[in-house]
Design a protein around this motif. Structure first.
Motif, PDB file in Angstrom:
ATOM      1  N   ILE A 117      10.492   2.761 -14.107  1.00 19.90           N
ATOM      2  CA  ILE A 117       9.187   2.101 -14.058  1.00 19.90           C
ATOM      3  C   ILE A 117       9.342   0.597 -14.276  1.00 19.90           C
ATOM      4  O   ILE A 117       8.711  -0.205 -13.591  1.00 19.90           O
ATOM      5  N   VAL A 118      10.208   0.215 -15.199  1.00 20.93           N
ATOM      6  CA  VAL A 118      10.477  -1.208 -15.426  1.00 20.93           C
ATOM      7  C   VAL A 118      11.086  -1.827 -14.172  1.00 20.93           C
ATOM      8  O   VAL A 118      10.733  -2.949 -13.778  1.00 20.93           O
ATOM      9  N   GLN A 119      11.981  -1.102 -13.519  1.00 24.97           N
ATOM     10  CA  GLN A 119      12.583  -1.591 -12.277  1.00 24.97           C
ATOM     11  C   GLN A 119      11.497  -1.846 -11.227  1.00 24.97           C
ATOM     12  O   GLN A 119      11.519  -2.867 -10.538  1.00 24.97           O
ATOM     13  N   ALA A 120      10.546  -0.931 -11.128  1.00 19.14           N
ATOM     14  CA  ALA A 120       9.463  -1.082 -10.146  1.00 19.14           C
ATOM     15  C   ALA A 120       8.549  -2.245 -10.492  1.00 19.14           C
ATOM     16  O   ALA A 120       8.159  -3.026  -9.617  1.00 19.14           O
ATOM     17  N   THR A 121       8.211  -2.384 -11.770  1.00 19.24           N
ATOM     18  CA  THR A 121       7.300  -3.465 -12.158  1.00 19.24           C
ATOM     19  C   THR A 121       7.978  -4.829 -12.101  1.00 19.24           C
ATOM     20  O   THR A 121       7.311  -5.845 -11.926  1.00 19.24           O
ATOM     21  N   SER A 122       9.284  -4.846 -12.223  1.00 12.15           N
ATOM     22  CA  SER A 122      10.020  -6.104 -12.183  1.00 12.15           C
ATOM     23  C   SER A 122      10.257  -6.605 -10.763  1.00 12.15           C
ATOM     24  O   SER A 122      10.532  -7.784 -10.564  1.00 12.15           O
ATOM     25  N   PHE A 123      10.156  -5.733  -9.797  1.00 13.68           N
ATOM     26  CA  PHE A 123      10.441  -6.115  -8.414  1.00 13.68           C
ATOM     27  C   PHE A 123       9.454  -7.185  -7.952  1.00 13.68           C
ATOM     28  O   PHE A 123       8.240  -6.971  -7.949  1.00 13.68           O
ATOM     29  N   LYS A 124       9.965  -8.328  -7.601  1.00 14.92           N
ATOM     30  CA  LYS A 124       9.170  -9.462  -7.129  1.00 14.92           C
ATOM     31  C   LYS A 124       7.951  -9.724  -8.018  1.00 14.92           C
ATOM     32  O   LYS A 124       6.825  -9.861  -7.547  1.00 14.92           O
ATOM     33  N   SER A 125       8.176  -9.730  -9.304  1.00 12.92           N
ATOM     34  CA  SER A 125       7.140 -10.040 -10.304  1.00 12.92           C
ATOM     35  C   SER A 125       5.924  -9.120 -10.212  1.00 12.92           C
ATOM     36  O   SER A 125       4.786  -9.550 -10.405  1.00 12.92           O
ATOM     37  N   GLY A 126       6.169  -7.857  -9.913  1.00  8.64           N
ATOM     38  CA  GLY A 126       5.091  -6.875  -9.921  1.00  8.64           C
ATOM     39  C   GLY A 126       4.232  -6.830  -8.676  1.00  8.64           C
ATOM     40  O   GLY A 126       3.156  -6.230  -8.689  1.00  8.64           O
ATOM     41  N   VAL A 127       4.697  -7.404  -7.587  1.00  3.22           N
ATOM     42  CA  VAL A 127       3.900  -7.464  -6.359  1.00  3.22           C
ATOM     43  C   VAL A 127       3.524  -6.068  -5.851  1.00  3.22           C
ATOM     44  O   VAL A 127       2.463  -5.897  -5.245  1.00  3.22           O
ATOM     45  N   SER A 166       0.812  -1.215   0.000  1.00  2.00           N
ATOM     46  CA  SER A 166       0.000   0.000   0.000  1.00  2.00           C
ATOM     47  C   SER A 166       0.849   1.269   0.000  1.00  2.00           C
ATOM     48  O   SER A 166       0.424   2.294  -0.513  1.00  2.00           O
ATOM     49  N   SER A 167       2.041   1.219   0.540  1.00  2.00           N
ATOM     50  CA  SER A 167       2.907   2.402   0.573  1.00  2.00           C
ATOM     51  C   SER A 167       3.487   2.720  -0.790  1.00  2.00           C
ATOM     52  O   SER A 167       3.845   3.858  -1.070  1.00  2.00           O
ATOM     53  N   PHE A 168       3.598   1.722  -1.648  1.00  2.00           N
ATOM     54  CA  PHE A 168       4.180   1.952  -2.962  1.00  2.00           C
ATOM     55  C   PHE A 168       3.260   2.756  -3.866  1.00  2.00           C
ATOM     56  O   PHE A 168       3.719   3.406  -4.799  1.00  2.00           O
ATOM     57  N   VAL A 169       1.975   2.745  -3.591  1.00  2.00           N
ATOM     58  CA  VAL A 169       1.014   3.465  -4.428  1.00  2.00           C
ATOM     59  C   VAL A 169       1.392   4.937  -4.532  1.00  2.00           C
ATOM     60  O   VAL A 169       1.334   5.529  -5.616  1.00  2.00           O
ATOM     61  N   VAL A 170       1.826   5.545  -3.439  1.00  2.00           N
ATOM     62  CA  VAL A 170       2.208   6.961  -3.431  1.00  2.00           C
ATOM     63  C   VAL A 170       3.395   7.192  -4.352  1.00  2.00           C
ATOM     64  O   VAL A 170       3.403   8.129  -5.152  1.00  2.00           O
ATOM     65  N   PHE A 210       2.485  -3.603  -7.492  1.00  2.93           N
ATOM     66  CA  PHE A 210       1.391  -2.998  -8.251  1.00  2.93           C
ATOM     67  C   PHE A 210       0.022  -3.588  -7.911  1.00  2.93           C
ATOM     68  O   PHE A 210      -0.979  -3.193  -8.482  1.00  2.93           O
ATOM     69  N   GLU A 211      -0.026  -4.504  -6.966  1.00  2.00           N
ATOM     70  CA  GLU A 211      -1.289  -5.155  -6.634  1.00  2.00           C
ATOM     71  C   GLU A 211      -2.316  -4.209  -6.027  1.00  2.00           C
ATOM     72  O   GLU A 211      -3.498  -4.403  -6.176  1.00  2.00           O
ATOM     73  N   GLY A 212      -1.898  -3.164  -5.318  1.00  2.00           N
ATOM     74  CA  GLY A 212      -2.843  -2.283  -4.641  1.00  2.00           C
ATOM     75  C   GLY A 212      -3.283  -1.085  -5.449  1.00  2.00           C
ATOM     76  O   GLY A 212      -3.900  -0.175  -4.913  1.00  2.00           O
ATOM     77  N   HIS A 213      -2.984  -1.060  -6.721  1.00  2.00           N
ATOM     78  CA  HIS A 213      -3.293   0.103  -7.541  1.00  2.00           C
ATOM     79  C   HIS A 213      -4.734   0.092  -8.034  1.00  2.00           C
ATOM     80  O   HIS A 213      -5.281  -0.960  -8.349  1.00  2.00           O
TER      81      HIS A 213
END
Length: 155
Positions: free
Chosen positions: A110-120, A62-66, A122-125
């Motif tokens: 952005i690719v670095q963020a989406t690649s982190f732990k297979s996109g985990v 949830s903190s990554f959403v910001v 981005f689940e709360g977006h």
């Protein structure tokens, strides 16, 4: 990058209350080609990339959403701005490739963020947040913007 991470992180799993503003400043500085030479831009990219990697390990989803909203917002505004100045650059004779460097650097983050732990992260977006990212990435395929990229970046 470690010092920035310490400044931006909050309590365990969260972002500092002013962390989003600091991240936005760093991303905007990275995207500002007038103030960044190649060496500066590469150094800022390395620092921001290292800081984000540390933050990714620190965050709960949830903190990554910001952070991602800031990334998407800066990326989208850079794309809109670059698309609008394409004709001016072509008339001015500015070479292709150099003009796309801020876009490439932001896209790499952005690719670095989406690649982190297979996109985990981005689940709360929300659908609205992800739509902004999709719109941004779709605009990369616009012919006027795509011609800004060097041949190696077009791959």
């Amino acid at each position: 990058s470690q010092i920035l991470f310490q400044l931006i992180r909050g309590v365990h799993g969260k972002l500092h209350s002013q962390g989003a503003r600091m991240i936005r400043f760093l991303l905007c500085f990275l995207a500002d080609e007038e103030n960044c030479t190649n060496e500066k831009q590469d150094l800022v990219f390395d620092v921001v990339s290292g800081m984000l990697d540390r933050l990714f390990h620190h965050f709960r989803n949830s903190s990554f959403v910001v952070v991602s909203k800031e990334m998407f917002s800066v990326f989208y505004s850079v794309l809109e701005n670059r698309g609008g100045t394409k004709a001016k650059e072509t008339a001015g004779g500015q070479g292709t490739g150099q003009a796309s460097k801020p876009i490439v650097k932001l896209l790499q983050l952005i690719v670095q963020a989406t690649s982190f732990k297979s996109g985990v992260l981005f689940e709360g977006h929300s659908a609205k947040d992800l739509a902004l990212l999709c719109d941004s990435i779709s605009s990369l395929c616009d012919e006027n913007l795509f011609t800004l990229f060097s041949p190696q970046d077009q791959l």
